[in-house]
Design a protein around this motif. Structure first.
Motif, PDB file in Angstrom:
ATOM      1  N   SER A  65       0.883  -1.876  -0.126  1.00  0.00           N
ATOM      2  CA  SER A  65      -0.068   0.148   0.196  1.00  0.00           C
ATOM      3  C   SER A  65       0.584   1.316  -0.153  1.00  0.00           C
ATOM      4  N   ALA A  66       0.173   2.030  -0.051  1.00  0.00           N
ATOM      5  CA  ALA A  66       1.030   3.442  -0.243  1.00  0.00           C
ATOM      6  C   ALA A  66       0.443   5.016   0.085  1.00  0.00           C
ATOM      7  N   ILE A  67       0.549   6.051   0.101  1.00  0.00           N
ATOM      8  CA  ILE A  67      -0.172   7.303   0.651  1.00  0.00           C
ATOM      9  C   ILE A  67       0.259   8.406   0.175  1.00  0.00           C
ATOM     10  N   ASN A  68       0.290   9.308  -1.039  1.00  0.00           N
ATOM     11  CA  ASN A  68       0.867  10.394  -0.992  1.00  0.00           C
ATOM     12  C   ASN A  68      -0.458  11.624   0.022  1.00  0.00           C
ATOM     13  N   THR A  69       1.181  12.162   0.793  1.00  0.00           N
ATOM     14  CA  THR A  69       0.932  12.132   2.110  1.00  0.00           C
ATOM     15  C   THR A  69       0.192  14.018   1.291  1.00  0.00           C
ATOM     16  N   SER A 122      -3.811  10.479  -1.573  1.00  0.00           N
ATOM     17  CA  SER A 122      -3.910   9.674  -1.791  1.00  0.00           C
ATOM     18  C   SER A 122      -3.912   7.923  -2.072  1.00  0.00           C
ATOM     19  N   PRO A 123      -5.215   6.856  -1.615  1.00  0.00           N
ATOM     20  CA  PRO A 123      -4.274   5.501  -1.042  1.00  0.00           C
ATOM     21  C   PRO A 123      -3.724   4.883  -2.634  1.00  0.00           C
ATOM     22  N   TYR A 124      -3.305   3.887  -2.685  1.00  0.00           N
ATOM     23  CA  TYR A 124      -3.135   2.527  -3.094  1.00  0.00           C
ATOM     24  C   TYR A 124      -2.635   1.558  -1.974  1.00  0.00           C
ATOM     25  N   TYR A 125      -3.345  -0.159  -3.693  1.00  0.00           N
ATOM     26  CA  TYR A 125      -3.238  -0.817  -2.811  1.00  0.00           C
ATOM     27  C   TYR A 125      -3.300  -2.171  -3.245  1.00  0.00           C
ATOM     28  N   LEU A 126      -2.684  -3.264  -3.042  1.00  0.00           N
ATOM     29  CA  LEU A 126      -2.642  -4.144  -3.626  1.00  0.00           C
ATOM     30  C   LEU A 126      -3.767  -5.362  -4.092  1.00  0.00           C
ATOM     31  N   ASP A 127      -4.361  -5.238  -4.484  1.00  0.00           N
ATOM     32  CA  ASP A 127      -4.869  -6.369  -5.300  1.00  0.00           C
ATOM     33  C   ASP A 127      -5.946  -7.237  -3.177  1.00  0.00           C
ATOM     34  N   SER A 128      -4.784  -7.945  -3.357  1.00  0.00           N
ATOM     35  CA  SER A 128      -4.935  -8.854  -2.366  1.00  0.00           C
ATOM     36  C   SER A 128      -5.421  -8.337  -1.042  1.00  0.00           C
ATOM     37  N   VAL A 129      -4.614  -7.005  -0.754  1.00  0.00           N
ATOM     38  CA  VAL A 129      -5.289  -6.793   0.530  1.00  0.00           C
ATOM     39  C   VAL A 129      -6.426  -5.856   0.663  1.00  0.00           C
ATOM     40  N   LYS A 130      -7.030  -5.212  -0.549  1.00  0.00           N
ATOM     41  CA  LYS A 130      -7.746  -4.169  -0.935  1.00  0.00           C
ATOM     42  C   LYS A 130      -9.109  -4.608  -0.341  1.00  0.00           C
ATOM     43  N   GLY A 131      -9.845  -3.999   0.664  1.00  0.00           N
ATOM     44  CA  GLY A 131     -10.890  -4.174   1.400  1.00  0.00           C
ATOM     45  C   GLY A 131     -10.448  -5.029   3.064  1.00  0.00           C
ATOM     46  N   ARG A 132      -8.992  -4.769   2.961  1.00  0.00           N
ATOM     47  CA  ARG A 132      -8.820  -5.404   4.258  1.00  0.00           C
ATOM     48  C   ARG A 132      -7.550  -4.126   5.207  1.00  0.00           C
ATOM     49  N   PHE A 133      -7.028  -3.904   3.975  1.00  0.00           N
ATOM     50  CA  PHE A 133      -6.113  -2.818   5.055  1.00  0.00           C
ATOM     51  C   PHE A 133      -6.899  -1.833   4.810  1.00  0.00           C
ATOM     52  N   THR A 134      -6.008  -0.380   5.571  1.00  0.00           N
ATOM     53  CA  THR A 134      -6.423   1.278   5.167  1.00  0.00           C
ATOM     54  C   THR A 134      -5.118   1.535   5.776  1.00  0.00           C
ATOM     55  N   ILE A 135      -5.209   2.819   4.943  1.00  0.00           N
ATOM     56  CA  ILE A 135      -3.741   3.188   4.437  1.00  0.00           C
ATOM     57  C   ILE A 135      -4.188   4.293   5.213  1.00  0.00           C
ATOM     58  N   SER A 136      -3.427   5.454   6.035  1.00  0.00           N
ATOM     59  CA  SER A 136      -3.943   6.596   6.293  1.00  0.00           C
ATOM     60  C   SER A 136      -2.594   7.465   6.704  1.00  0.00           C
ATOM     61  N   SER A 137      -2.939   9.107   6.589  1.00  0.00           N
ATOM     62  CA  SER A 137      -1.758  10.033   7.268  1.00  0.00           C
ATOM     63  C   SER A 137      -2.127  10.888   8.289  1.00  0.00           C
ATOM     64  N   ASP A 138      -0.960  11.139   8.930  1.00  0.00           N
ATOM     65  CA  ASP A 138      -1.563  11.947  10.387  1.00  0.00           C
ATOM     66  C   ASP A 138      -0.278  13.101   9.615  1.00  0.00           C
ATOM     67  N   ASN A 139      -0.392  13.974   9.186  1.00  0.00           N
ATOM     68  CA  ASN A 139       0.735  14.745   8.822  1.00  0.00           C
ATOM     69  C   ASN A 139       1.732  15.954   9.886  1.00  0.00           C
ATOM     70  N   ALA A 140       0.273  16.074  10.448  1.00  0.00           N
ATOM     71  CA  ALA A 140       0.632  17.095  11.716  1.00  0.00           C
ATOM     72  C   ALA A 140       2.368  16.137  12.870  1.00  0.00           C
ATOM     73  N   LYS A 141       1.860  15.125  12.601  1.00  0.00           N
ATOM     74  CA  LYS A 141       2.590  13.960  13.556  1.00  0.00           C
ATOM     75  C   LYS A 141       3.040  12.987  12.179  1.00  0.00           C
ATOM     76  N   SER A 142       3.541  13.793  11.109  1.00  0.00           N
ATOM     77  CA  SER A 142       4.833  12.818  10.235  1.00  0.00           C
ATOM     78  C   SER A 142       4.906  11.616  10.463  1.00  0.00           C
TER      79      SER A 142
END
Length: 123
Positions: A48-52, A56-76
């Motif tokens: 998975s990846a995210i543009n801070t 925008s999130p990106y996921y490997l097909d096999s983890v879609k629906g199970r994994f969620t990526i998020s960014s807390d820019n205030a805490k880097s």
């Protein structure tokens, strides 16, 4: 530049984990932060990846629906929430940081790496 992963562990199939990647020494406002995993004898795989800049999130097909990526820019910090874990998710998980790029799944797009955190899912 330093990336520090945390949150790995041993869980049973179906359980959840939250991985965190804390960054320091670089501007966090316009980065790609990627999560990769590497199982013994296998190549490093983009999960998975995210543009801070815009979340925008990106996921490997096999983890879609199970994994969620998020960014807390205030805490880097970037989090990877992993639900309904499966034994095939077992690996060392690494986070990487680099400039945003189309090939988010490719390790060569990332300039900096953390030391990794072990995730083990038992059946």
């Amino acid at each position: 530049v330093q990336l520090v992963e945390s949150g790995g562990g041993l869980v049973q199939a179906g359980e959840s984990l939250r991985l965190s990647c804390a960054a320091s020494g670089l501007s966090f406002d316009d980065l790609a932060i990627g999560w990769f995993r590497q199982a013994p004898g296998k190549e490093r795989e983009g999960v998975s990846a995210i543009n801070t800049s815009d979340g925008s999130p990106y996921y490997l097909d096999s983890v879609k629906g199970r994994f969620t990526i998020s960014s807390d820019n205030a805490k880097s910090t970037v989090h990877l929430f992993m639900n309904n874990l499966k034994p095939e998710d077992t690996a060392v998980y690494y986070c990487g940081a680099g400039d945003p790029a189309p090939n988010w799944w490719a390790p060569y797009e990332y300039d900096y790496w953390g030391q990794g955190t072990q995730v083990t899912v038992s059946s």
